[in-house]
Enzyme design. Structure first.
Site, PDB file in Angstrom:
ATOM      1  CB  SER A 154      68.699 -16.632  51.607  1.00 41.64           C
ATOM      2  OG  SER A 154      68.167 -17.694  52.363  1.00 41.64           O
ATOM      3  NE  ARG A 166      63.064 -15.062  49.225  1.00 36.95           N
ATOM      4  CZ  ARG A 166      62.224 -16.023  49.623  1.00 36.95           C
ATOM      5  NH1 ARG A 166      60.929 -15.894  49.383  1.00 36.95           N
ATOM      6  NH2 ARG A 166      62.674 -17.086  50.247  1.00 36.95           N
ATOM      7  CD  GLU A 169      66.298 -14.035  49.482  1.00 41.78           C
ATOM      8  OE1 GLU A 169      65.662 -14.020  50.541  1.00 41.78           O
ATOM      9  OE2 GLU A 169      66.435 -15.054  48.784  1.00 41.78           O
TER      10      GLU A 169
END
Length: 298
Positions: A207, A157, A289
């Protein structure tokens, strides 16, 4: 160039104050000229399609860039897929599938290719880094550069794109996937599974927290859930938690949603409360995130 436009209009969570300046370039040449003409000390933030961001209620100081239709092309060149940074991930997956190329993991990832590259987006065990060939970007001074995977240093990520640089295009190598109809059915099954397990009809930003294990869902029956963010949130009794107009979804514990009256402050505060409760429960610190940018309301 537009001034003081509320960024809530441009984010999936529908929150956020105004930008000092909003730039909507029609082409790479126009964007390069605008960047070159800016004061080099001016802050620059690329908004993308607003799918993975909380813009705080006080807005963003500096220039916000939102790429438009001039950046959403998708071309197939043999086993290569060349996509503009504003091309939606889902559109890229479907265009590739129509050519018999398998980038189906992109189908359920919200947002556009620029953000997918920047965040090394992944799903079903595949990541952007697995298929990435190169990207083109404009520097803060408006110069065009080509970036390799080593330049971006992909991690879970995350990538190392310098602040203020704007991704304009990315090239991926896609494995042959056979019959386009088979690939389309595969993506339809992914969509059905997503809709059954995630609050796709609510205002969310995907998310909320990264998985501590650094692993995306594999989609397999033997997928391990022990260190998935949603499982830690459920174990901390924070699934469905409410603060103001913000709520952790009752359908998927790792989705932060705007029930209709949330401010950015509500959303961020609820997220921080979840992080505290998860730490108290498990000793694990969840990392956001969703990007949180801008200034709080004064």
């Amino acid at each position: 160039m537009a001034a003081s436009r509320p960024l809530s209009e441009l984010t999936w969570l529908r929150v956020g104050g105004p930008a000092d300046r909003l730039l909507l370039p029609a082409s790479e040449a126009e964007l390069a000229a605008e960047l070159a003409a800016m004061d080099p000390t001016d802050a620059v933030f690329v908004l993308g399609v607003g799918s993975n961001v909380i813009v705080r209620d006080g807005g963003i100081r500096g220039t916000v860039i939102r790429l438009g239709r001039g950046f959403n092309s998708i071309e197939i060149k043999g086993d290569l897929v060349v996509a503009g940074a504003a091309a939606l991930d889902a559109h890229v997956a479907r265009k590739a599938a129509a050519a018999g190329l398998d980038l189906t993991f992109l189908r359920t990832i919200p947002g556009a290719i620029g953000g997918a590259v920047r965040m090394n987006a992944g799903c079903y065990g595949s990541y952007v880094a697995d298929h990435f060939v190169s990207a083109r970007a404009l520097t803060r001074q408006g110069d065009s550069v080509t970036l390799s995977a080593s330049d971006l240093n992909f991690r879970y990520r995350h990538s190392d794109l310098p602040d203020g640089w704007v991704l304009t295009e990315a090239t991926f190598r896609a494995p042959e996937g056979g019959d386009p109809d088979v690939l389309e059915r595969k993506m339809a099954n992914q969509i059905a599974k997503r809709d059954a397990t995630q609050p796709t009809k609510d205002r969310s930003a995907g998310s909320t927290f990264r998985n501590p294990s650094g692993a995306s869902s594999t989609g397999r029956a033997d997928d391990v859930h022990d260190l998935k963010a949603w499982k830690l949130i459920e174990d901390a009794d924070m699934k469905g938690a409410i603060l103001g107009g913000a709520q952790m979804s009752t359908k998927h514990a790792n989705f932060l949603i705007n029930t209709g009256t949330a401010t950015a402050a509500h959303l961020e505060a609820l997220g921080e409360l979840v992080r505290k409760r998860v730490f108290d429960s498990s000793g694990i610190t969840l990392d956001w995130e969703i990007m949180r940018v801008g200034e709080p309301e004064q």
